[in-house]
Design a protein around this motif. Sequence first.
Motif, PDB file in Angstrom:
ATOM      1  N   GLY A   1       0.843  -1.293   0.037  1.00 47.07           N
ATOM      2  CA  GLY A   1       0.273   0.147   0.096  1.00 47.07           C
ATOM      3  C   GLY A   1       0.894   1.210  -0.038  1.00 47.07           C
ATOM      4  N   LEU A   2       1.099   1.670   1.254  1.00 51.39           N
ATOM      5  CA  LEU A   2       1.796   2.891   1.215  1.00 51.39           C
ATOM      6  C   LEU A   2       3.199   3.288   0.509  1.00 51.39           C
ATOM      7  CD1 LEU A   2       1.262   3.342   5.185  1.00 51.39           C
ATOM      8  CD2 LEU A   2      -0.024   4.464   3.293  1.00 51.39           C
ATOM      9  N   LEU A   3       3.877   1.808   0.645  1.00 52.62           N
ATOM     10  CA  LEU A   3       5.152   2.094  -0.174  1.00 52.62           C
ATOM     11  C   LEU A   3       5.001   1.886  -1.698  1.00 52.62           C
ATOM     12  CD1 LEU A   3       7.476  -0.386   2.129  1.00 52.62           C
ATOM     13  CD2 LEU A   3       7.183   2.222   2.089  1.00 52.62           C
ATOM     14  N   ARG A   4       3.879   1.523  -2.014  1.00 52.61           N
ATOM     15  CA  ARG A   4       3.484   1.567  -3.637  1.00 52.61           C
ATOM     16  C   ARG A   4       2.966   2.767  -4.161  1.00 52.61           C
ATOM     17  NH1 ARG A   4       6.874  -0.740  -5.332  1.00 52.61           N
ATOM     18  NH2 ARG A   4       6.008  -0.429  -7.301  1.00 52.61           N
ATOM     19  N   GLY A   5       2.931   4.049  -3.080  1.00 54.69           N
ATOM     20  CA  GLY A   5       2.586   5.154  -3.645  1.00 54.69           C
ATOM     21  C   GLY A   5       0.948   5.551  -3.366  1.00 54.69           C
ATOM     22  N   ARG A   6       0.327   4.553  -2.668  1.00 51.00           N
ATOM     23  CA  ARG A   6      -1.082   4.690  -2.363  1.00 51.00           C
ATOM     24  C   ARG A   6      -1.367   5.298  -0.952  1.00 51.00           C
ATOM     25  NH1 ARG A   6      -3.992  -0.962  -2.453  1.00 51.00           N
ATOM     26  NH2 ARG A   6      -5.789   0.175  -2.915  1.00 51.00           N
ATOM     27  N   THR A   7      -2.683   6.098  -0.884  1.00 49.78           N
ATOM     28  CA  THR A   7      -2.922   6.909   0.317  1.00 49.78           C
ATOM     29  C   THR A   7      -3.526   5.926   1.332  1.00 49.78           C
ATOM     30  OG1 THR A   7      -4.915   7.552  -0.505  1.00 49.78           O
ATOM     31  CG2 THR A   7      -3.098   9.141  -1.021  1.00 49.78           C
ATOM     32  N   MET A   8      -3.360   6.320   2.413  1.00 46.51           N
ATOM     33  CA  MET A   8      -4.199   5.661   3.442  1.00 46.51           C
ATOM     34  C   MET A   8      -5.739   5.261   3.043  1.00 46.51           C
ATOM     35  SD  MET A   8      -3.000   3.612   5.906  1.00 46.51           S
ATOM     36  CE  MET A   8      -4.176   2.368   6.892  1.00 46.51           C
ATOM     37  N   THR A   9      -6.286   6.496   2.543  1.00 45.34           N
ATOM     38  CA  THR A   9      -7.556   6.511   2.276  1.00 45.34           C
ATOM     39  C   THR A   9      -7.999   5.127   1.243  1.00 45.34           C
ATOM     40  OG1 THR A   9      -7.945   8.670   2.785  1.00 45.34           O
ATOM     41  CG2 THR A   9      -9.599   7.535   1.262  1.00 45.34           C
ATOM     42  N   GLU A  10      -6.898   5.131   0.239  1.00 45.90           N
ATOM     43  CA  GLU A  10      -7.090   3.978  -0.847  1.00 45.90           C
ATOM     44  C   GLU A  10      -6.868   2.423  -0.232  1.00 45.90           C
ATOM     45  OE1 GLU A  10      -5.292   6.387  -4.673  1.00 45.90           O
ATOM     46  OE2 GLU A  10      -4.078   5.587  -3.434  1.00 45.90           O
ATOM     47  N   VAL A  11      -6.070   2.704   0.748  1.00 48.57           N
ATOM     48  CA  VAL A  11      -5.525   1.208   1.461  1.00 48.57           C
ATOM     49  C   VAL A  11      -6.855   0.937   2.354  1.00 48.57           C
ATOM     50  CG1 VAL A  11      -4.356   0.108   3.152  1.00 48.57           C
ATOM     51  CG2 VAL A  11      -3.024   1.572   1.420  1.00 48.57           C
ATOM     52  N   ASN A  12      -7.587   1.776   2.812  1.00 54.69           N
ATOM     53  CA  ASN A  12      -8.742   1.616   3.654  1.00 54.69           C
ATOM     54  C   ASN A  12      -9.931   0.959   2.659  1.00 54.69           C
ATOM     55  OD1 ASN A  12      -7.577   1.923   6.316  1.00 54.69           O
ATOM     56  ND2 ASN A  12      -8.166   4.103   6.295  1.00 54.69           N
ATOM     57  N   ALA A  13      -9.888   1.628   1.484  1.00 57.36           N
ATOM     58  CA  ALA A  13     -11.073   1.220   0.527  1.00 57.36           C
ATOM     59  C   ALA A  13     -10.714  -0.233   0.353  1.00 57.36           C
ATOM     60  CB  ALA A  13     -10.892   2.151  -0.548  1.00 57.36           C
ATOM     61  N   THR A  14      -9.418  -0.711  -0.045  1.00 57.43           N
ATOM     62  CA  THR A  14      -9.244  -1.967  -0.225  1.00 57.43           C
ATOM     63  C   THR A  14      -9.807  -3.024   0.808  1.00 57.43           C
ATOM     64  OG1 THR A  14      -7.393  -1.275  -1.784  1.00 57.43           O
ATOM     65  CG2 THR A  14      -7.365  -3.623  -0.876  1.00 57.43           C
ATOM     66  N   LEU A  15      -9.531  -2.683   2.215  1.00 53.63           N
ATOM     67  CA  LEU A  15      -9.766  -3.322   3.289  1.00 53.63           C
ATOM     68  C   LEU A  15     -11.175  -3.381   3.454  1.00 53.63           C
ATOM     69  CD1 LEU A  15      -6.967  -1.924   5.839  1.00 53.63           C
ATOM     70  CD2 LEU A  15      -6.996  -3.792   4.304  1.00 53.63           C
ATOM     71  N   VAL A  16     -12.021  -2.528   3.305  1.00 56.71           N
ATOM     72  CA  VAL A  16     -13.378  -2.438   3.206  1.00 56.71           C
ATOM     73  C   VAL A  16     -13.836  -3.424   2.228  1.00 56.71           C
ATOM     74  CG1 VAL A  16     -15.479  -1.192   3.088  1.00 56.71           C
ATOM     75  CG2 VAL A  16     -13.512  -0.240   4.531  1.00 56.71           C
ATOM     76  N   ASP A  17     -13.258  -3.248   1.116  1.00 57.30           N
ATOM     77  CA  ASP A  17     -13.895  -4.307  -0.042  1.00 57.30           C
ATOM     78  C   ASP A  17     -13.717  -5.678   0.172  1.00 57.30           C
ATOM     79  OD1 ASP A  17     -14.814  -1.972  -1.652  1.00 57.30           O
ATOM     80  OD2 ASP A  17     -13.015  -1.781  -2.954  1.00 57.30           O
ATOM     81  N   SER A  18     -12.536  -5.972   0.651  1.00 54.05           N
ATOM     82  CA  SER A  18     -12.144  -7.339   0.935  1.00 54.05           C
ATOM     83  C   SER A  18     -13.200  -8.073   1.852  1.00 54.05           C
ATOM     84  CB  SER A  18     -10.658  -7.313   1.816  1.00 54.05           C
ATOM     85  OG  SER A  18     -10.754  -6.859   3.059  1.00 54.05           O
ATOM     86  N   ILE A  19     -13.841  -7.406   2.959  1.00 53.69           N
ATOM     87  CA  ILE A  19     -14.723  -7.951   3.730  1.00 53.69           C
ATOM     88  C   ILE A  19     -16.037  -8.507   2.905  1.00 53.69           C
ATOM     89  CG2 ILE A  19     -16.075  -7.652   5.942  1.00 53.69           C
ATOM     90  CD1 ILE A  19     -13.137  -8.052   6.188  1.00 53.69           C
ATOM     91  N   LYS A  20     -16.303  -7.723   2.040  1.00 53.56           N
ATOM     92  CA  LYS A  20     -17.506  -8.115   1.180  1.00 53.56           C
ATOM     93  C   LYS A  20     -17.425  -9.461   0.524  1.00 53.56           C
ATOM     94  CE  LYS A  20     -18.360  -3.422  -0.228  1.00 53.56           C
ATOM     95  NZ  LYS A  20     -18.253  -2.205  -1.047  1.00 53.56           N
ATOM     96  N   ILE A  21     -16.103  -9.898   0.305  1.00 54.72           N
ATOM     97  CA  ILE A  21     -15.882 -11.046  -0.133  1.00 54.72           C
ATOM     98  C   ILE A  21     -16.235 -12.455   0.682  1.00 54.72           C
ATOM     99  CG2 ILE A  21     -14.238 -12.644  -1.138  1.00 54.72           C
ATOM    100  CD1 ILE A  21     -12.594 -10.096  -1.941  1.00 54.72           C
ATOM    101  N   ILE A  22     -16.060 -12.116   2.089  1.00 54.09           N
ATOM    102  CA  ILE A  22     -16.131 -13.201   2.935  1.00 54.09           C
ATOM    103  C   ILE A  22     -17.591 -13.091   3.785  1.00 54.09           C
ATOM    104  CG2 ILE A  22     -13.633 -13.550   3.182  1.00 54.09           C
ATOM    105  CD1 ILE A  22     -13.921 -11.999   6.005  1.00 54.09           C
ATOM    106  N   ALA A  23     -18.350 -12.112   3.742  1.00 58.38           N
ATOM    107  CA  ALA A  23     -19.588 -11.952   4.348  1.00 58.38           C
ATOM    108  C   ALA A  23     -20.499 -13.024   4.584  1.00 58.38           C
ATOM    109  CB  ALA A  23     -20.330 -10.516   4.048  1.00 58.38           C
ATOM    110  N   MET A  24     -20.979 -13.645   3.428  1.00 56.65           N
ATOM    111  CA  MET A  24     -21.831 -14.519   3.378  1.00 56.65           C
ATOM    112  C   MET A  24     -21.171 -15.924   3.789  1.00 56.65           C
ATOM    113  SD  MET A  24     -24.763 -15.608   3.137  1.00 56.65           S
ATOM    114  CE  MET A  24     -25.634 -14.221   2.868  1.00 56.65           C
ATOM    115  N   MET A  25     -20.024 -16.081   3.370  1.00 52.62           N
ATOM    116  CA  MET A  25     -19.098 -17.170   3.952  1.00 52.62           C
ATOM    117  C   MET A  25     -18.963 -17.401   5.401  1.00 52.62           C
ATOM    118  SD  MET A  25     -15.313 -18.314   2.278  1.00 52.62           S
ATOM    119  CE  MET A  25     -15.698 -17.786   0.613  1.00 52.62           C
ATOM    120  N   LEU A  26     -18.842 -16.157   6.216  1.00 54.56           N
ATOM    121  CA  LEU A  26     -18.902 -16.323   7.464  1.00 54.56           C
ATOM    122  C   LEU A  26     -20.054 -16.450   8.052  1.00 54.56           C
ATOM    123  CD1 LEU A  26     -17.039 -13.040   8.308  1.00 54.56           C
ATOM    124  CD2 LEU A  26     -16.226 -15.222   9.178  1.00 54.56           C
ATOM    125  N   LEU A  27     -21.248 -16.142   7.643  1.00 58.83           N
ATOM    126  CA  LEU A  27     -22.434 -16.592   8.040  1.00 58.83           C
ATOM    127  C   LEU A  27     -22.877 -18.268   7.802  1.00 58.83           C
ATOM    128  CD1 LEU A  27     -24.888 -13.709   6.996  1.00 58.83           C
ATOM    129  CD2 LEU A  27     -23.884 -14.270   9.257  1.00 58.83           C
TER     130      LEU A  27
END
Length: 440
Positions: A280-306
């Motif tokens: 993330g940060l060392l690739r020139g991405r901002t913390m806002t962009e990194v956080n957006a990626t982290l949020v998107d990742s949880i969508k992948i596993i939401a139903m799997m968790l249930l």
Amino acid sequence: MPLIIIAIGVALLLILMLPLRVNGFIALILVALSVGVMEGMPVMDVVKSIKNGVGGTLGSLALIMGFGAMLGKLLADCGGAQRIATTLIETFGDKKIQWAVTLTGFIVGFALFYEVGFVLLLPLVLTIAATLRISPLYIGIPMAAALSVTHGFLPPHPGPTAIAEIFKADMGRTLLYGTIIGIPTVILAGPVLARLPFIRVINHPIEEGLYNSKKFTDEQMPSFAVSVFTALIPVILMSIRAVCDMTLDKGHVVLPYVEFLGDPVIATLISVLVAVFTFGLLRGRTMTEVNATLVDSIKIIAMMLLIIGGGGAFKQVLVDSGVKVYIEQMMHSSNISPIIMAWLIAALLRLALGSATVAALTAGGIVFPLIASTGVSPELMVIATGAGSVVFSHVNDPGFWLFKEYFNLSITETMKSWSLLETIISVCGLAGCLVINMFI
């Protein structure tokens, strides 16, 4: 009578998921409720068991899966997976391209869920096949085999991680045994299978535009060493913990530190913290962009968790209704290996249900009493259950259609390739568990 009630519950699960197309999580909760009532539990006690089962299963598992999803998404979005693939392919060369793709799938598979890894690596596989003028299956099968083995055998993937939680198995030791079994399994189900004559004759053109995806420039991607190291941090830490647990004395001064760093929750958390910087940060991405990626990742596993929580609910109802004790008593008079029984029940459920995750969790809820009553290794039971849950994928499995459509195959050709691939993985997993069980 308890076993008849379990059979009725499984039949109900089949009816709900197949002809009625009920969501897997809702189906599991309804089955858990029905089995509890049929076993004679008061309704409110059944509800309490379901709540306890979901909560107990998802306690640390939600953290492990969440951190694992974040790591995988960061790896994919920064081009790390592409860097690993292209570097290995350049290193191995055209003649050993199968081994390059196999190793790529194995490394990337540790960090990514099967479907994500498949879609991510497919453009590379098809591009290589077109460039070298070879059948896409020649390198597609090794890629799929590597991803499937990591998905079915190795934590921190959802299936094996959830079963390990049910069986109270050590994650590090499960990872170690799974890797030992997984390596020869991948070779047989991947490069060896892909070279058989009846597979090599299957060669269909891929539809134009089917595999277009973002391609990163060399400057955009992290280095190969950084990509591999960051992706494998959980594997490294959990493996070190497992080795130390098996070789060091109980009071050794190093053990508390190793156990802390090798705990699956801490290991995956560390990997995410490192990935935030390296991917993330060392690739020139901002913390806002990194956080957006982290949020998107949880969508992948939401139903799997249930769904996994639903499997935990079913397991808890079996415990609280007394079925656990009944199965333990029954096994005292049986000579069937608990490893074979776990594999067989998971395999039958897989053939009927299609979903490997639901099959593994349901089988886990049924066979987990065997661990206490027989003393069998819970880690080998995890792998055996996971292996049974991937046997002979066919038309009721979404993975079957994913493979068929992307490689432009007929149903018969998909069974000859994908279904056989999954069956080899399943049988090799069972055989590996039985062999290791002879020496521990």
